[in-house]
Design an enzyme around this catalytic site. Structure first.
Site, PDB file in Angstrom:
ATOM      1  N   ARG A  31      -1.043  -8.514  13.368  1.00  0.00           N
ATOM      2  CA  ARG A  31      -1.527  -7.561  12.348  1.00  0.00           C
ATOM      3  C   ARG A  31      -2.377  -8.272  11.300  1.00  0.00           C
ATOM      4  O   ARG A  31      -3.393  -7.751  10.849  1.00  0.00           O
ATOM      5  CB  ARG A  31      -0.336  -6.847  11.686  1.00  0.00           C
ATOM      6  CG  ARG A  31       0.161  -5.678  12.525  1.00  0.00           C
ATOM      7  CD  ARG A  31       1.600  -5.304  12.228  1.00  0.00           C
ATOM      8  NE  ARG A  31       1.823  -4.853  10.877  1.00  0.00           N
ATOM      9  CZ  ARG A  31       3.023  -4.800  10.310  1.00  0.00           C
ATOM     10  NH1 ARG A  31       4.097  -5.197  10.970  1.00  0.00           N
ATOM     11  NH2 ARG A  31       3.142  -4.360   9.085  1.00  0.00           N
TER      12      ARG A  31
ATOM     13  N   LYS B 247       0.840  -1.212   0.000  1.00  0.00           N
ATOM     14  CA  LYS B 247       0.000   0.000   0.000  1.00  0.00           C
ATOM     15  C   LYS B 247       0.872   1.257   0.000  1.00  0.00           C
ATOM     16  O   LYS B 247       0.659   2.162  -0.791  1.00  0.00           O
ATOM     17  CB  LYS B 247      -0.918   0.042   1.239  1.00  0.00           C
ATOM     18  CG  LYS B 247      -1.876  -1.131   1.342  1.00  0.00           C
ATOM     19  CD  LYS B 247      -2.770  -1.026   2.568  1.00  0.00           C
ATOM     20  CE  LYS B 247      -2.038  -1.066   3.889  1.00  0.00           C
ATOM     21  NZ  LYS B 247      -1.362  -2.361   4.176  1.00  0.00           N
TER      22      LYS B 247
ATOM     23  N   ARG C 190      11.614  -5.563   4.492  1.00  0.00           N
ATOM     24  CA  ARG C 190      11.309  -4.135   4.297  1.00  0.00           C
ATOM     25  C   ARG C 190      12.298  -3.237   5.038  1.00  0.00           C
ATOM     26  O   ARG C 190      12.712  -3.521   6.155  1.00  0.00           O
ATOM     27  CB  ARG C 190       9.906  -3.824   4.800  1.00  0.00           C
ATOM     28  CG  ARG C 190       9.669  -2.313   4.834  1.00  0.00           C
ATOM     29  CD  ARG C 190       8.299  -1.847   5.165  1.00  0.00           C
ATOM     30  NE  ARG C 190       7.636  -2.630   6.149  1.00  0.00           N
ATOM     31  CZ  ARG C 190       6.322  -2.733   6.217  1.00  0.00           C
ATOM     32  NH1 ARG C 190       5.576  -2.109   5.332  1.00  0.00           N
ATOM     33  NH2 ARG C 190       5.759  -3.449   7.160  1.00  0.00           N
TER      34      ARG C 190
ATOM     35  N   ARG D 190      -9.798   1.473   8.594  1.00  0.00           N
ATOM     36  CA  ARG D 190      -9.293   0.140   8.855  1.00  0.00           C
ATOM     37  C   ARG D 190     -10.285  -0.723   9.617  1.00  0.00           C
ATOM     38  O   ARG D 190      -9.965  -1.822  10.025  1.00  0.00           O
ATOM     39  CB  ARG D 190      -8.056   0.275   9.694  1.00  0.00           C
ATOM     40  CG  ARG D 190      -6.902  -0.483   9.070  1.00  0.00           C
ATOM     41  CD  ARG D 190      -5.783  -0.194   9.946  1.00  0.00           C
ATOM     42  NE  ARG D 190      -4.642  -0.958   9.773  1.00  0.00           N
ATOM     43  CZ  ARG D 190      -3.543  -0.510   9.210  1.00  0.00           C
ATOM     44  NH1 ARG D 190      -3.516   0.653   8.625  1.00  0.00           N
ATOM     45  NH2 ARG D 190      -2.484  -1.246   9.219  1.00  0.00           N
TER      46      ARG D 190
ATOM     47  N   ARG E  26      11.119  -1.493  10.770  1.00  0.00           N
ATOM     48  CA  ARG E  26      10.047  -1.077  11.683  1.00  0.00           C
ATOM     49  C   ARG E  26       9.979  -1.966  12.918  1.00  0.00           C
ATOM     50  O   ARG E  26      10.155  -3.175  12.817  1.00  0.00           O
ATOM     51  CB  ARG E  26       8.701  -1.111  10.943  1.00  0.00           C
ATOM     52  CG  ARG E  26       8.352   0.211  10.322  1.00  0.00           C
ATOM     53  CD  ARG E  26       7.182   0.164   9.401  1.00  0.00           C
ATOM     54  NE  ARG E  26       6.003  -0.520   9.898  1.00  0.00           N
ATOM     55  CZ  ARG E  26       4.856  -0.590   9.230  1.00  0.00           C
ATOM     56  NH1 ARG E  26       4.763   0.012   8.052  1.00  0.00           N
ATOM     57  NH2 ARG E  26       3.842  -1.237   9.721  1.00  0.00           N
TER      58      ARG E  26
HETATM   59  P1  AP5 Z   1       4.769  -1.614   1.830  1.00  0.00           P
HETATM   60  O1  AP5 Z   1       4.461  -0.728   0.681  1.00  0.00           O
HETATM   61  O2  AP5 Z   1       5.518  -1.061   2.974  1.00  0.00           O
HETATM   62  O3  AP5 Z   1       3.436  -2.383   2.324  1.00  0.00           O
HETATM   63  P2  AP5 Z   1       2.184  -1.845   3.119  1.00  0.00           P
HETATM   64  O4  AP5 Z   1       0.976  -2.449   2.509  1.00  0.00           O
HETATM   65  O5  AP5 Z   1       2.231  -0.361   3.242  1.00  0.00           O
HETATM   66  O6  AP5 Z   1       2.430  -2.563   4.497  1.00  0.00           O
HETATM   67  P3  AP5 Z   1       2.360  -2.020   5.986  1.00  0.00           P
HETATM   68  O7  AP5 Z   1       3.072  -3.026   6.839  1.00  0.00           O
HETATM   69  O8  AP5 Z   1       2.797  -0.595   6.068  1.00  0.00           O
HETATM   70  O9  AP5 Z   1       0.869  -2.099   6.276  1.00  0.00           O
HETATM   71  P4  AP5 Z   1       0.245  -2.050   7.616  1.00  0.00           P
HETATM   72  O10 AP5 Z   1      -1.133  -1.837   7.181  1.00  0.00           O
HETATM   73  O11 AP5 Z   1       0.501  -3.217   8.494  1.00  0.00           O
HETATM   74  O12 AP5 Z   1       1.012  -0.848   8.379  1.00  0.00           O
HETATM   75  P5  AP5 Z   1       0.624   0.681   8.696  1.00  0.00           P
HETATM   76  O13 AP5 Z   1       1.843   1.478   8.719  1.00  0.00           O
HETATM   77  O14 AP5 Z   1      -0.512   1.110   7.851  1.00  0.00           O
HETATM   78  O15 AP5 Z   1       5.564  -2.885   1.223  1.00  0.00           O
HETATM   79  C1  AP5 Z   1       6.033  -3.914   2.064  1.00  0.00           C
HETATM   80  C2  AP5 Z   1       7.385  -4.405   1.520  1.00  0.00           C
HETATM   81  O16 AP5 Z   1       7.172  -5.040   0.262  1.00  0.00           O
HETATM   82  C3  AP5 Z   1       8.412  -3.290   1.258  1.00  0.00           C
HETATM   83  O17 AP5 Z   1       9.668  -3.758   1.609  1.00  0.00           O
HETATM   84  C4  AP5 Z   1       8.307  -3.048  -0.264  1.00  0.00           C
HETATM   85  O18 AP5 Z   1       9.545  -2.622  -0.801  1.00  0.00           O
HETATM   86  C5  AP5 Z   1       7.966  -4.445  -0.765  1.00  0.00           C
HETATM   87  N1  AP5 Z   1       7.131  -4.434  -1.966  1.00  0.00           N
HETATM   88  C6  AP5 Z   1       6.120  -3.569  -2.268  1.00  0.00           C
HETATM   89  N2  AP5 Z   1       5.574  -3.906  -3.463  1.00  0.00           N
HETATM   90  C7  AP5 Z   1       6.255  -5.001  -3.909  1.00  0.00           C
HETATM   91  C8  AP5 Z   1       6.159  -5.812  -5.098  1.00  0.00           C
HETATM   92  N3  AP5 Z   1       5.252  -5.557  -6.034  1.00  0.00           N
HETATM   93  N4  AP5 Z   1       7.003  -6.863  -5.200  1.00  0.00           N
HETATM   94  C9  AP5 Z   1       7.910  -7.121  -4.232  1.00  0.00           C
HETATM   95  N5  AP5 Z   1       8.060  -6.407  -3.105  1.00  0.00           N
HETATM   96  C10 AP5 Z   1       7.238  -5.350  -2.950  1.00  0.00           C
HETATM   97  O19 AP5 Z   1       0.072   0.514  10.181  1.00  0.00           O
HETATM   98  C11 AP5 Z   1       0.942   0.181  11.223  1.00  0.00           C
HETATM   99  C12 AP5 Z   1       0.194   0.203  12.535  1.00  0.00           C
HETATM  100  O20 AP5 Z   1      -0.295   1.532  12.794  1.00  0.00           O
HETATM  101  C13 AP5 Z   1      -1.037  -0.704  12.625  1.00  0.00           C
HETATM  102  O21 AP5 Z   1      -0.720  -2.036  12.954  1.00  0.00           O
HETATM  103  C14 AP5 Z   1      -1.827   0.008  13.723  1.00  0.00           C
HETATM  104  O22 AP5 Z   1      -1.283  -0.278  14.992  1.00  0.00           O
HETATM  105  C15 AP5 Z   1      -1.563   1.478  13.420  1.00  0.00           C
HETATM  106  N6  AP5 Z   1      -2.558   2.035  12.489  1.00  0.00           N
HETATM  107  C16 AP5 Z   1      -2.339   2.560  11.268  1.00  0.00           C
HETATM  108  N7  AP5 Z   1      -3.473   2.979  10.705  1.00  0.00           N
HETATM  109  C17 AP5 Z   1      -4.462   2.717  11.598  1.00  0.00           C
HETATM  110  C18 AP5 Z   1      -5.859   2.899  11.595  1.00  0.00           C
HETATM  111  N8  AP5 Z   1      -6.496   3.454  10.547  1.00  0.00           N
HETATM  112  N9  AP5 Z   1      -6.554   2.499  12.684  1.00  0.00           N
HETATM  113  C19 AP5 Z   1      -5.950   1.965  13.749  1.00  0.00           C
HETATM  114  N10 AP5 Z   1      -4.618   1.737  13.816  1.00  0.00           N
HETATM  115  C20 AP5 Z   1      -3.877   2.123  12.744  1.00  0.00           C
HETATM  116 MG    MG Z   2       2.526   0.971   4.810  1.00  0.00          MG
END
Ligand code: AP5
Ligand code: MG
Length: 217
Positions: free
Chosen positions: A172, A13, A127, A88, A161
């Site tokens: 997660r 994402k 990552r 979410r 991270r």
């Molecule tokens: P990346 O682009 O980083 O993936 P992502 O989908 O953004 O994954 P996240 O881990 O950030 O999602 P998340 O939803 O768990 O975390 P968030 O920060 O939102 O890609 C991942 C890896 O793959 C990278 O190394 C990239 O290079 C690689 N990659 C990408 N595309 C590729 C491809 N096509 N082929 C190969 N490799 C590829 O949330 C974190 C925490 O914050 C949550 O757990 C929660 O505690 C809190 N939080 C955030 N938002 C909320 C909310 N709305 N409500 C409540 N809590 C929240």
């Molecule tokens: Mg992300």
């Protein structure tokens, strides 16, 4: 354009949102990045969020919804935004609908990135993120930086991270299935959902996403 990106942790994402936001000239709004910035600055909001994030649990809606609304009200988001990681759960999706209605605006589409679980685990394990800008995302094998440990885009230091541990990733994924997946049906019922396979290279997925959003709008 106003777009929501949905998908499991590690689906790509953040990677796609960064590229799509540049192409569409709209800001990339990631609630995860906003929380991490607050943690980095040691704000009360960051202190509250950190325990939930490190455990892999969702941060409570009372904290998250207000933070997301404040960000969407900033001037750079007046003509559109790309939401990554918000909403979410159904409560957040309904709060977003109310907010958009108050503002007299609507979502143009919800892009769902579909990736098998074994692949997201591999993506998360390798990552690396930039300390200066959480939108700058790399992978040690799939999308490596030119110089190890250094961000290609701004020269910042790359780090892993604190919630990318095996245990937090397991939680997660559980949170995603139980709380976030229901919003997929919610947006499908509103005719807003477009699902794309997110396997393949980053560029292949971006091309698929742009094509899907064109057809949807
Ligand atoms: P990346 O682009 O980083 O993936 P992502 O989908 O953004 O994954 P996240 O881990 O950030 O999602 P998340 O939803 O768990 O975390 P968030 O920060 O939102 O890609 C991942 C890896 O793959 C990278 O190394 C990239 O290079 C690689 N990659 C990408 N595309 C590729 C491809 N096509 N082929 C190969 N490799 C590829 O949330 C974190 C925490 O914050 C949550 O757990 C929660 O505690 C809190 N939080 C955030 N938002 C909320 C909310 N709305 N409500 C409540 N809590 C929240
Ligand atoms: Mg992300």
């Amino acid at each position: 354009m106003r777009i929501v990106l949905v998908g499991p942790p590690g689906a790509g994402k953040g990677t796609q949102a960064h590229l799509l936001a540049k192409t569409l000239s709209i800001p990339h709004i990631s609630t995860g990045d906003l929380f991490r910035a607050n943690i980095g600055q040691g704000t009360p909001l960051g202190l509250e969020a950190k325990g939930y994030m490190d455990a892999g649990r969702l941060v409570p809606d009372e904290v998250t919804i207000g933070m997301a609304k404040d960000r969407m009200l900033q001037s750079d988001a007046a003509n559109g935004f790309l939401l990554d990681g918000f909403p979410r759960n159904l409560g957040q999706a309904k709060a977003l609908d109310e907010f958009l209605a108050e503002q007299g605006i609507k979502l143009d589409g919800v892009l769902d990135l579909e990736v098998p679980e074994d692949e997201v685990v591999k993506r998360i394990a390798g990552r690396r993120l930039c300390r200066n800008n959480g939108s700058h995302v790399f992978h040690v094998a799939y999308n490596p930086p030119k110089a190890e440990g250094v961000c290609d885009e701004c020269g910042g230091e790359l780090f892993q991270r604190s919630d990318d541990t095996e245990e937090a990733v397991r939680v997660r994924l559980e949170e995603y299935h139980s709380k976030t997946e229901p919003i997929i049906g919610y947006y499908q019922d509103q005719g807003l959902l477009v699902t794309i396979p997110a396997l393949g290279t980053v560029d292949e997925v971006t091309a698929r996403a742009i094509e899907a959003l064109k057809q949807d709008s």
